[in-house]
Enzyme design. Structure first.
Site, PDB file in Angstrom:
ATOM      1  CB  THR A 134      16.217  18.257  86.148  1.00 19.56           C
ATOM      2  OG1 THR A 134      16.081  19.436  87.216  1.00 19.56           O
ATOM      3  CG2 THR A 134      17.376  18.205  86.980  1.00 19.56           C
ATOM      4  CD  GLU A 136      17.199  22.520  91.075  1.00 22.55           C
ATOM      5  OE1 GLU A 136      17.239  22.648  92.031  1.00 22.55           O
ATOM      6  OE2 GLU A 136      16.395  23.626  90.391  1.00 22.55           O
ATOM      7  CE1 TYR A 158      15.401  15.476  90.994  1.00 23.06           C
ATOM      8  CE2 TYR A 158      15.911  17.636  90.938  1.00 23.06           C
ATOM      9  CZ  TYR A 158      15.363  16.374  90.153  1.00 23.06           C
ATOM     10  OH  TYR A 158      14.779  16.572  89.221  1.00 23.06           O
ATOM     11  CE  LYS A 162      15.970  13.812  88.782  1.00 24.61           C
ATOM     12  NZ  LYS A 162      15.768  12.763  86.871  1.00 24.61           N
TER      13      LYS A 162
END
Ligand code: NDP
Ligand code: GDR
Length: 372
Positions: A134, A136, A158, A162
């Protein structure tokens, strides 16, 4: 060429649903892992469901969970997949601050469990693995636009989870020569996006306000900028990543960025309403300044957007904009949807869905309490 078999974790999610349909159209046998829940959780894939009693099925569902190694190992052994798409995750950034350990277990260790199962079963040379990485990961802005070479600086439990999954994927590729790839996908949305992500929250609330079902919407940080694409374009890229000659990591993005505030404006423009934002910070408000669609007439001066700080995150990702030139060049990445097409697609769908709610309300079919 013999028929390929794919296994999808997160099959009931936005991407899982689009990817299943895409792979079935390509002639794959598709197996999906779904979680047990007390209510049906297969809305997004119900149109693909096949009665288990008929022959010639090509879509199969298995109960499972990314926190359960033996379950994953058994499913992978049974299915012997040519391709695994690891899309399952606790995917909400804000919620991950409230459930950091569960998020690490599912999003971080879950990916490891998949990689290690494939290795333990001796499927390293057969099974190709796609890991749903991601944007992110970039977190606090280090450089724009972000490429495969931009350093990571995760800003949420999160993103930290990840990041573990990202590096586990790279490590298994290098250590065991596995075809394991990260797709570093920037935000992608659709009419079946989860209702608590900001785009869907906006298109749903705009539709409800237009139909008189709701007075206004409350949002968090209106200044955040995201590179929003359409999930239909992005699932195709997941597949292309696994068809490439070499296992690599890929940025998938549109290359344009937009604020949350402008996304709200675009949603209202879809129904012929112009908004102006007045005030600052938690006092900022979105006010109707013109409304020219008689179907959805909204009073000029009406306040339809307000800020609620409960939607702010302890650490925010301010600006994401991806440079997908490697994917353009080597995979022929060509998104079909521009941002306006995405907003129109989501608004059309939510207006239809919310009209159902207004018919139910007008017909008196509202929810009753159990003890009344
Ligand atoms: P969704 O939240 O729509 O779907 C997540 C899926 O994961 C659901 O099927 C969910 O099941 C399942 N899931 C959650 N927890 C577990 C668990 N413990 N075990 C097994 N399955 C679980 O996400 P998206 O479809 O939007 O995203 C797909 C993947 O891509 C995710 O990994 C996400 O983090 C990542 N990603 C998404 C981007 C986006 O913009 N959409 C961008 C970049 C990456 P249930 O339906 O039961 O809740
Ligand atoms: P994001 O998506 O965190 O980028 O993660 P989300 O839509 O939740 O937030 C985008 C930006 O909007 C701001 N925001 C709000 N967000 C939500 N959810 N609700 C609000 O009311 C609100 N108001 C403003 C947020 O602060 C943020 O800046 C998504 C997920 O799909 C991840 O799984 C995925 O990895 C990334 O996209 C890429």
């Amino acid at each position: 060429m013999s028929q390929k078999t794919a296994l999808i974790t997160g099959v009931t999610g936005q991407d899982g649903a689009y990817l299943s349909e895409f792979l079935l159209k390509k002639g794959y046998l598709v197996h999906g892992i779904k979680r047990r829940s007390s209510l049906f959780n297969t809305d997004r894939i119900d149109h693909l469901y096949q009665d288990p009693h008929v022959d010639d099925r090509n879509f199969f569902l298995h109960y499972g969970d990314l926190t359960d190694s033996t379950n994953l190992l058994r499913i992978i052994q049974e299915v012997q997949p040519d391709e695994i798409y690891n899309l399952g995750a606790m995917s909400h950034v804000k919620v991950s601050f409230e459930m950091p350990e569960y998020t690490a277990n599912t999003d971080g260790l879950g990916a490891l469990r998949i990689l290690e199962s494939v290795r333990a079963l001796g499927l390293e040379k057969k099974t190709r693995i796609y890991q749903a990485s991601t944007s992110e990961l970039y977190g606090k802005v280090q450089e724009v636009p972000q490429t495969e070479e931009t350093p990571f600086y995760p800003r949420s439990p999160y993103a930290v989870a990840k990041m573990y999954a990202y590096w586990a994927t790279v490590n298994y590729r290098e250590a065991y020569d596995m075809f394991a790839c990260n797709g570093i996908l920037f935000n992608h949305e659709s009419p079946i996006r989860g209702e608590t992500f900001v785009t869907r929250k906006i298109t749903r609330a705009t539709s409800r306000i237009a139909l008189g079902l709701q007075e206004k919407m409350y949002l968090g940080n209106l200044d955040a900028k995201r590179d929003w694409g359409h999930a239909k374009d992005y699932v195709k890229m997941m597949w292309m990543i696994l068809q490439a000659d070499e296992a690599e990591d890929w940025v998938i993005a549109t290359g344009t960025t937009t604020t949350v505030r402008d996304f709200v404006r675009m949603a209202f423009q879809h129904i012929g309403v112009n908004l102006e934002f007045k005030g600052e910070g938690v006092d900022e408000k979105g006010i109707v300044i013109a409304s020219d669609n008689p179907d959805y007439a909204l009073e000029v001066g009406k306040e339809v957007v307000a800020v609620d700080e409960k939607y702010f995150r302890p650490t925010e990702v301010d600006l994401l904009i991806g440079d997908a030139s490697k994917a353009y060049r080597k995979l022929g990445w060509e998104p079909k949807y521009q941002l306006k097409d995405l907003v129109d697609d989501m608004m059309q769908s939510d207006l239809k869905l919310m009209k159902k709610d207004s018919y139910l309300r007008d017909g008196g079919y509202t929810t009753l309490n159990y003890f009344e």
